[in-house]
Enzyme design. Structure first.
Site, mmCIF file in Angstrom:
data_model
loop_
_atom_site.group_PDB
_atom_site.id
_atom_site.type_symbol
_atom_site.label_atom_id
_atom_site.label_comp_id
_atom_site.label_asym_id
_atom_site.label_seq_id
_atom_site.Cartn_x
_atom_site.Cartn_y
_atom_site.Cartn_z
ATOM 1 N N HIS A 72 9.581 3.701 -59.916
ATOM 2 C CA HIS A 72 9.254 2.662 -59.246
ATOM 3 C C HIS A 72 9.293 1.391 -60.347
ATOM 4 O O HIS A 72 8.696 1.713 -61.397
ATOM 5 C CB HIS A 72 8.020 2.745 -58.484
ATOM 6 C CG HIS A 72 7.590 1.372 -57.535
ATOM 7 N ND1 HIS A 72 6.960 0.525 -58.011
ATOM 8 C CD2 HIS A 72 7.740 1.535 -56.024
ATOM 9 C CE1 HIS A 72 6.680 -0.557 -57.037
ATOM 10 N NE2 HIS A 72 7.047 0.182 -56.078
ATOM 11 N N ASP A 86 2.175 8.562 -62.110
ATOM 12 C CA ASP A 86 2.422 7.698 -60.993
ATOM 13 C C ASP A 86 2.240 8.295 -59.781
ATOM 14 O O ASP A 86 2.999 9.085 -59.116
ATOM 15 C CB ASP A 86 3.540 6.674 -60.985
ATOM 16 C CG ASP A 86 3.605 5.851 -59.577
ATOM 17 O OD1 ASP A 86 2.797 6.218 -58.793
ATOM 18 O OD2 ASP A 86 4.695 5.145 -59.627
ATOM 19 N N GLN A 115 3.005 8.197 -54.295
ATOM 20 C CA GLN A 115 3.381 8.884 -53.147
ATOM 21 C C GLN A 115 3.063 10.449 -53.088
ATOM 22 O O GLN A 115 3.400 11.110 -52.282
ATOM 23 C CB GLN A 115 5.248 8.978 -53.345
ATOM 24 C CG GLN A 115 5.656 7.498 -53.429
ATOM 25 C CD GLN A 115 5.277 7.027 -51.797
ATOM 26 O OE1 GLN A 115 5.020 7.466 -50.974
ATOM 27 N NE2 GLN A 115 5.683 5.677 -51.966
ATOM 28 N N LYS A 154 -1.696 3.645 -49.087
ATOM 29 C CA LYS A 154 -0.875 4.545 -48.741
ATOM 30 C C LYS A 154 -1.240 6.042 -48.176
ATOM 31 O O LYS A 154 -0.642 6.718 -47.984
ATOM 32 C CB LYS A 154 0.377 4.920 -49.877
ATOM 33 C CG LYS A 154 0.941 3.610 -50.292
ATOM 34 C CD LYS A 154 1.886 4.015 -51.339
ATOM 35 C CE LYS A 154 2.556 2.894 -52.197
ATOM 36 N NZ LYS A 154 3.618 2.182 -51.591
ATOM 37 N N CYS A 201 12.235 -1.343 -54.833
ATOM 38 C CA CYS A 201 11.535 -1.284 -56.243
ATOM 39 C C CYS A 201 12.089 -0.357 -57.435
ATOM 40 O O CYS A 201 11.532 0.152 -58.125
ATOM 41 C CB CYS A 201 9.939 -1.347 -56.458
ATOM 42 S SG CYS A 201 9.336 -2.505 -54.900
HETATM 43 N N1 PLP Z 1 4.748 3.789 -57.674
HETATM 44 C C1 PLP Z 1 5.387 4.243 -56.533
HETATM 45 C C2 PLP Z 1 6.082 5.736 -56.553
HETATM 46 C C3 PLP Z 1 5.243 3.743 -55.197
HETATM 47 O O1 PLP Z 1 6.127 4.217 -54.262
HETATM 48 C C4 PLP Z 1 4.516 2.413 -55.156
HETATM 49 C C5 PLP Z 1 4.665 1.739 -53.882
HETATM 50 O O2 PLP Z 1 5.587 1.592 -53.044
HETATM 51 C C6 PLP Z 1 3.925 1.983 -56.298
HETATM 52 C C7 PLP Z 1 4.067 2.593 -57.490
HETATM 53 C C8 PLP Z 1 3.451 0.762 -56.321
HETATM 54 O O3 PLP Z 1 2.173 0.792 -55.189
HETATM 55 P P1 PLP Z 1 1.390 -0.488 -55.244
HETATM 56 O O4 PLP Z 1 2.279 -1.638 -54.635
HETATM 57 O O5 PLP Z 1 0.420 -0.150 -54.059
HETATM 58 O O6 PLP Z 1 0.686 -1.145 -56.507
#
Ligand code: PLP
Length: 410
Positions: free
Chosen positions: A121, A198, A201, A224, A364
């Protein structure tokens, strides 16, 4: 796990959208919130609202206790050795940036390496690009296998004694791949580096034990995992948090302030400058209670059943390309796909007309879209409130999208 009963906890699911019962298949973007979390947020604002760590009046004490209790709940949820290793942030993005600013930019220099994957991401990619640029370190990528997994052999080849940091998603938000974080941590540690995970998910969907994974930092978002927006977590090993610089300076994070220099509070409060996200943290605590009561292994088993069923049903749809590992066991609760040449935004619009909410776009993850050789994809993502009937509705809606755009398929 009784999904019929669980669905009753989610007021938002009890509605029709465009004349159809809502089928919400976008929980990887943000999950819905159960009554139990909404009620805790209302009660906090109705009875306890005050600033924390400041006033000594009764409401201030209650708010502070509730805020710090939420930290304890989160620590237990991920099996952190201590609540002092749980920093409240705005979300995964902020947590990862805090490590990039407060740790990587201080510790890295020319010749050092940051290793990641091209499937990350943007939140787990751009902070490292920027840190590499600022420090003169080199950014390296572990290649992706055709099915969206990475091989530990490739990790071993990429990680060297110059690798100070590796960053990887526990579960990919596009391919769904569950990466072998424990094994990767071992490889990175043997080379003398640290592993940043990270968990955006994974923490909402799998039992995550930071001590078993032996990761050095873990970032995730409350929204989430049935919690409110605007709250997230950075977990870190104590030694690393202690040597990490705060990102924000100002009220509340200080110990002694002089005219020309100041000292900070200890971890985690030195990272929580200004009025923290009090209601958000308390709401996240309620979300953690809710998920724990159901059981994270139960939730994982449910995700697995729904994902296996979705893969089976989606494979019946002609011209549907599915990305990521073939087996549900190697995935989190999501399936990303494209329907012939129809743009995923068009697919999503037709589905929405039938009450089915999915995500469409680059998720993203633009470098990954380039590897997949597509501008965008559609993604259906599942959570504890989804049923086989939701998947049937998705498949029906996809068939009607195919009919609608018949000329563009193939
Ligand atoms: N990393 C992953 C794998 C994600 O799916 C997301 C959000 O979709 C993020 C990071 C970023 O999360 P946030 O927008 O809540 O900061």
């Amino acid at each position: 796990m009784n999904v019929v009963e669980i669905r009753k906890d989610f007021p938002i699911l009890q509605q029709t959208v465009n004349g159809h019962p809502l089928v919400y298949l976008d929980s990887a973007a943000t999950s819905q919130k159960p009554r139990q979390v909404i009620e805790v947020l209302c009660r906090y604002y109705e009875t306890d609202n005050a600033n924390v760590h400041r006033g000594v009046h009764t409401l201030g004490t209650r708010a502070t206790e509730a805020y710090e209790l939420a930290r304890e709940k989160v620590a237990r949820f991920i099996n952190a050795p201590s609540p002092l290793q749980v920093v409240f942030t705005r979300g995964t993005t902020e947590s990862l940036n805090m490590v990039a600013y407060g740790w990587a930019r201080r510790k890295l220099g020319p010749g050092d390496e940051i290793v990641t994957t091209p499937a990350e991401h943007h939140s787990n990619l751009i902070p490292w690009q920027q840190a590499a640029r600022a420090t003169g370190a080199t950014l390296k990528y572990v290649p992706l296998q055709p099915d969206g997994t990475i091989s530990l052999e490739d990790v071993r080849a990429a990680v060297t004694p110059r690798t100070k940091l590796m960053a990887i998603a526990h579960v990919s938000n596009v391919l769904g791949t569950i990466h072998p974080v424990r094994e990767i941590a071992e490889i990175v540690h043997q080379a003398g580096g640290i592993l940043v995970v990270d968990g955006a998910q994974s923490v909402p969907h799998l039992p995550v034990d930071v001590q078993a994974l032996d990761c050095d930092f873990l970032a995730f978002s409350g929204h989430k995992m049935c919690g409110p927006t605007g709250i997230g977590v950075l977990y870190g090993k104590k030694r690393l948090l202690d040597e990490m610089e705060p990102t924000y300076f100002g009220g509340e994070m200080i110990d002694v302030v002089e005219l020309y220099e100041s000292t900070w509070k200890e971890t985690p409060w030195k990272f929580e400058g200004g009025t923290p996200i009090i209601a958000g943290a308390i709401g996240l605590g309620a979300a953690v209670d809710y998920l724990s009561q159901i059981g994270m292994q139960e939730i994982r088993n449910h995700d697995l059943r729904i994902t296996a069923y979705a893969l089976e049903r989606l494979r019946e749809v002609e011209d549907l390309a599915i990305y990521g590992p073939a087996e549900a066991e190697r995935r989190g609760g999501l399936v990303t796909f494209n329907l012939g040449q129809i743009h995923p935004h068009d697919v999503s619009t037709v589905l929405d007309a039938q009450g089915v909410a999915i995500r469409a776009g680059h998720h993203c993850a633009q470098p990954l879209m380039r590897i997949l050789n597509v501008p965008a994809t559609a993604r259906a993502s599942f959570y504890l409130y989804n049923t086989e009937e939701d998947i049937d509705a998705l498949v029906r809606a996809l068939r009607s999208a195919k009919e609608f755009f018949g000329h563009a398929v193939g």
